[in-house]
Enzyme design. Structure first.
Site, PDB file in Angstrom:
ATOM      1  N   TYR A 186     -36.491  19.220  16.882  1.00 51.95           N
ATOM      2  CA  TYR A 186     -35.129  18.751  17.155  1.00 51.95           C
ATOM      3  C   TYR A 186     -35.067  18.108  18.535  1.00 51.95           C
ATOM      4  O   TYR A 186     -35.370  18.752  19.540  1.00 51.95           O
ATOM      5  CB  TYR A 186     -34.119  19.915  17.088  1.00 51.95           C
ATOM      6  CG  TYR A 186     -32.760  19.478  17.585  1.00 51.95           C
ATOM      7  CD1 TYR A 186     -32.048  18.482  16.915  1.00 51.95           C
ATOM      8  CD2 TYR A 186     -32.197  20.015  18.743  1.00 51.95           C
ATOM      9  CE1 TYR A 186     -30.827  18.046  17.381  1.00 51.95           C
ATOM     10  CE2 TYR A 186     -30.963  19.580  19.218  1.00 51.95           C
ATOM     11  CZ  TYR A 186     -30.281  18.587  18.524  1.00 51.95           C
ATOM     12  OH  TYR A 186     -29.072  18.138  18.984  1.00 51.95           O
ATOM     13  N   ALA A 219       0.828  -1.208   0.000  1.00 58.59           N
ATOM     14  CA  ALA A 219       0.000   0.000   0.000  1.00 58.59           C
ATOM     15  C   ALA A 219       0.863   1.260   0.000  1.00 58.59           C
ATOM     16  O   ALA A 219       0.432   2.316   0.444  1.00 58.59           O
ATOM     17  CB  ALA A 219      -0.925  -0.011   1.220  1.00 58.59           C
ATOM     18  N   ARG A 232      -1.354   8.345 -11.365  1.00 54.66           N
ATOM     19  CA  ARG A 232      -2.413   8.487 -12.376  1.00 54.66           C
ATOM     20  C   ARG A 232      -3.785   8.706 -11.747  1.00 54.66           C
ATOM     21  O   ARG A 232      -4.729   9.080 -12.423  1.00 54.66           O
ATOM     22  CB  ARG A 232      -2.442   7.237 -13.284  1.00 54.66           C
ATOM     23  CG  ARG A 232      -1.275   7.184 -14.250  1.00 54.66           C
ATOM     24  CD  ARG A 232      -1.220   5.854 -14.960  1.00 54.66           C
ATOM     25  NE  ARG A 232      -0.773   4.788 -14.064  1.00 54.66           N
ATOM     26  CZ  ARG A 232      -0.856   3.489 -14.344  1.00 54.66           C
ATOM     27  NH1 ARG A 232      -1.399   3.092 -15.463  1.00 54.66           N
ATOM     28  NH2 ARG A 232      -0.427   2.584 -13.487  1.00 54.66           N
ATOM     29  N   ASN A 286     -46.098  12.347  22.849  1.00 56.13           N
ATOM     30  CA  ASN A 286     -46.481  13.060  21.632  1.00 56.13           C
ATOM     31  C   ASN A 286     -45.791  14.424  21.603  1.00 56.13           C
ATOM     32  O   ASN A 286     -45.920  15.212  22.533  1.00 56.13           O
ATOM     33  CB  ASN A 286     -47.996  13.251  21.587  1.00 56.13           C
ATOM     34  CG  ASN A 286     -48.403  13.885  20.271  1.00 56.13           C
ATOM     35  OD1 ASN A 286     -48.520  13.219  19.258  1.00 56.13           O
ATOM     36  ND2 ASN A 286     -48.572  15.199  20.287  1.00 56.13           N
TER      37      ASN A 286
HETATM   38  C1  UD1 Z   1       1.469  -4.919 -10.375  1.00 57.23           C
HETATM   39  C2  UD1 Z   1       2.294  -6.099 -10.909  1.00 57.23           C
HETATM   40  C3  UD1 Z   1       1.624  -6.617 -12.176  1.00 57.23           C
HETATM   41  C4  UD1 Z   1       0.206  -7.018 -11.891  1.00 57.23           C
HETATM   42  C5  UD1 Z   1      -0.570  -5.859 -11.267  1.00 57.23           C
HETATM   43  C6  UD1 Z   1      -1.921  -6.327 -10.790  1.00 57.23           C
HETATM   44  C7  UD1 Z   1       4.600  -5.608 -10.276  1.00 57.23           C
HETATM   45  C8  UD1 Z   1       5.935  -5.199 -10.746  1.00 57.23           C
HETATM   46  N1  UD1 Z   1       3.627  -5.647 -11.182  1.00 57.23           N
HETATM   47  O1  UD1 Z   1       1.534  -3.899 -11.347  1.00 57.23           O
HETATM   48  O2  UD1 Z   1       2.351  -7.734 -12.658  1.00 57.23           O
HETATM   49  O3  UD1 Z   1      -0.446  -7.438 -13.077  1.00 57.23           O
HETATM   50  O4  UD1 Z   1       0.141  -5.345 -10.121  1.00 57.23           O
HETATM   51  O5  UD1 Z   1      -2.642  -5.281 -10.238  1.00 57.23           O
HETATM   52  O6  UD1 Z   1       4.442  -5.904  -9.109  1.00 57.23           O
HETATM   53  N2  UD1 Z   1       3.463  -0.369  -4.180  1.00 57.23           N
HETATM   54  C9  UD1 Z   1       4.252  -0.127  -3.070  1.00 57.23           C
HETATM   55  N3  UD1 Z   1       5.496   0.386  -3.254  1.00 57.23           N
HETATM   56  C10 UD1 Z   1       6.008   0.662  -4.479  1.00 57.23           C
HETATM   57  C11 UD1 Z   1       5.187   0.404  -5.600  1.00 57.23           C
HETATM   58  C12 UD1 Z   1       3.929  -0.120  -5.421  1.00 57.23           C
HETATM   59  O7  UD1 Z   1       3.832  -0.356  -1.936  1.00 57.23           O
HETATM   60  O8  UD1 Z   1       7.139   1.108  -4.543  1.00 57.23           O
HETATM   61  C13 UD1 Z   1       2.099  -0.916  -3.985  1.00 57.23           C
HETATM   62  C14 UD1 Z   1       1.028  -0.022  -4.551  1.00 57.23           C
HETATM   63  O9  UD1 Z   1       0.517   0.865  -3.552  1.00 57.23           O
HETATM   64  C15 UD1 Z   1      -0.033  -1.005  -5.029  1.00 57.23           C
HETATM   65  C16 UD1 Z   1       0.751  -2.279  -5.305  1.00 57.23           C
HETATM   66  O10 UD1 Z   1       2.006  -2.131  -4.695  1.00 57.23           O
HETATM   67  O11 UD1 Z   1      -0.990  -1.239  -4.030  1.00 57.23           O
HETATM   68  C17 UD1 Z   1       0.922  -2.521  -6.809  1.00 57.23           C
HETATM   69  O12 UD1 Z   1       1.636  -1.448  -7.340  1.00 57.23           O
HETATM   70  P1  UD1 Z   1       1.312  -0.814  -8.753  1.00 57.23           P
HETATM   71  O13 UD1 Z   1       2.335   0.231  -9.017  1.00 57.23           O
HETATM   72  O14 UD1 Z   1      -0.104  -0.444  -8.866  1.00 57.23           O
HETATM   73  O15 UD1 Z   1       1.615  -2.084  -9.679  1.00 57.23           O
HETATM   74  P2  UD1 Z   1       1.041  -2.380 -11.118  1.00 57.23           P
HETATM   75  O16 UD1 Z   1       1.738  -1.537 -12.097  1.00 57.23           O
HETATM   76  O17 UD1 Z   1      -0.443  -2.318 -11.107  1.00 57.23           O
END
Ligand code: UD1
Ligand code: CA
Length: 455
Positions: free
Chosen positions: A363, A9, A15, A374
């Site tokens: 109120y 998380a 984006r 009532n």
């Molecule tokens: C990731 C997977 C991808 C998969 C997809 C599914 C990797 C490299 N890729 O891509 O294969 O299909 O999820 O949803 O893992 N996060 C951190 N620290 C960071 C980066 C991310 O805690 O430095 C957390 C984000 O908050 C998120 C999760 O990891 O909850 C996934 O990160 P995100 O950057 O969304 O990965 P995707 O590009 O979606």
């Protein structure tokens, strides 16, 4: 511990264009991280950890408020999912099996986690990836298999060859690892890829002998990276909840504007009318009519209740109650059986006894009201003196005349009456009348005299 869960998380989610961490963006008014944590809780991991990072104070606040024993590990720089997992090394060391879940993929379910763990154990795999086939794999990591169909690697979108990009089996972002194998692979991750990040997904190749558990429910992979994606998740989740409720005997004349939280329970023969949100831990009984235009959050509602154009928060409504239109129940309110509450009434932190009637423009705050009371039109409990709040106590069968002000702390005895227009600040004994207003004076021929003088 045998099974530990690590929920990622830490990402910023650029984006999403939010000032808060992406995982706190909501689906059906519940942060995506909350969905994942609820699933983890239902699965019953021995321990759960959340990796925080971007705006960690927001994530920590949510985790703490939600309750339960959850560890948090801070990832100082968002260098990728592999780097995120690394922060929890000591947590991994204490476990036998580690499940990693993405905090931004809310639909992963405990059934899938159970079945995939079963495969992971029976295949004696060191890593098992939960995958699904989807029509549009854009943005997801692709599942790469060799000539004999053996799962060998996960390739991120940016690193895919045109051929690989066509693969429709994708990584859900949920995995089972043997803790030792994961600890061995994490230091070997590199950031030599198109994003310059440490990908957790590279562990598959590094560890080898990986299994892919393909889920029948392809929704589990759905994540939200943009507001558009979030809206899609909301609509999917909304329709799923409505489908479940239809199966359970709940009616809808139309589902327009009907938004019901995933954890809400509703009994059979209840009808939910348009433009109604029912959220949080709300439980509604049988044979009710909820809506139209209502917002019910964290409430317990009995059977045969009508809530028409009602806003209700953290309150209890017992059986056979009729409320509305245009009524607000604020937190801490209990409405007992058979009560009727009408238009432009607000009740806050009060207990309203059986069969009491509060028909209009009133109120009631911080009050304990008996049964069969009532309230006339326009009654007000003055519960706040600008510094402190006080309670009002009204005995059963009291009759509160129109436009009565009750200056708390004050007590109205059983079966007592307050005369219309009275402002009561003294205790009224049972069976008595409290009258607090000057007598009517009649000045005859007033209008004529007045007009003459003016001339
Ligand atoms: C990731 C997977 C991808 C998969 C997809 C599914 C990797 C490299 N890729 O891509 O294969 O299909 O999820 O949803 O893992 N996060 C951190 N620290 C960071 C980066 C991310 O805690 O430095 C957390 C984000 O908050 C998120 C999760 O990891 O909850 C996934 O990160 P995100 O950057 O969304 O990965 P995707 O590009 O979606
Ligand atoms: Ca994602």
């Amino acid at each position: 511990m045998t099974t530990g869960c690590i929920i990622l998380a830490g990402g910023a989610g650029k984006r999403m264009k939010s000032e808060r961490p992406k995982v706190l963006c909501e689906v059906l008014k519940k942060p995506m991280l909350g969905w994942v944590m609820d699933t983890a809780e239902r699965f019953g991991f021995d321990e759960t950890a959340v990796i925080t990072g971007y705006k960690k104070e927001c994530t920590e606040e949510f985790v703490n408020k939600r309750g339960g024993i959850v560890y948090t590990y801070f990832q100082p720089e968002q260098k990728g999912t592999g780097d995120a997992v690394k922060q929890a090394a000591e947590f991994i060391e204490a476990a036998e099996y580690i499940c990693v879940l993405n905090g931004d993929a809310p639909f992963v379910d405990e059934e899938t986690l159970k079945k995939s763990l079963k495969l992971h154990k029976s295949a004696k795999a060191a890593v098992t990836v939960i995958t699904a086939e989807i029509a549009d794999p854009t943005g997801y990591g692709r599942i790469i298999r060799d000539g004999s169909g053996r799962f060998t690697a996960i390739r991120e979108q940016k690193d895919c060859s045109p051929e690989e990009a066509k693969i429709c089996e994708v990584n859900s972002g949920a995995y089972w690892f043997n803790a030792k194998a994961l600890l061995g692979a994490l230091p070997r991750l590199t950031d030599s890829n198109a994003s310059g990040e440490f990908y957790l997904t590279d562990c598959v190749e590094l560890i080898g002998g990986a299994q892919a558990y393909k889920s029948e429910n392809s929704d589990i992979v759905l994540g939200a990276n943009t507001r558009r994606g979030l809206l899609e998740l909301n609509e999917k989740a909304r329709l799923r909840v409505i489908e479940r409720l239809l199966d359970e005997g709940v009616s809808f004349i139309s589902t327009d504007g009907v938004i019901i939280g995933a954890d809400v329970k509703i009994g059979c023969d209840t009808t939910v009318l348009p433009n109604t949100m029912i959220l949080g831990k709300t439980v509604i009984g049988k044979g009710c009519e909820i809506g139209a235009n209502s917002h019910i959050e964290d409430c317990t509602v009995g059977n045969n209740v009508i809530l028409n154009n009602v806003q209700a928060y953290s309150s209890t409504v017992e059986d056979n109650v009729k409320i509305g239109p245009f009524t607000q129940l604020r937190p801490g309110t209990v409405i007992r059986k058979g009560v009727k509450i009408g238009d432009f009434v607000e009740v806050k932190n009060s207990d309203i006894g059986e069969n009491t009637s509060i028909a209009h423009l009133t109120y009631i705050g911080d009050s304990d009201v008996g049964r069969g009371v009532n309230f006339g039109c326009g009654c007000v409990t003055a519960n706040y003196d600008g510094v402190n709040k006080f309670r009002t106590e009204i005995g059963s069968y009291a009759f509160i005349g129109c436009n009565t002000n009750l200056i708390a702390p004050v007590k109205i005895g059983e079966n007592a009456t307050t005369a219309a227009g009275s402002t009561i600040s003294k205790e009224v004994p049972p069976n008595s009348l409290a009258l607090e207003r000057s007598q009517t004076r009649i000045i005859e021929n007033w209008e004529k005299n007045f007009k003459r003088k003016k001339k």
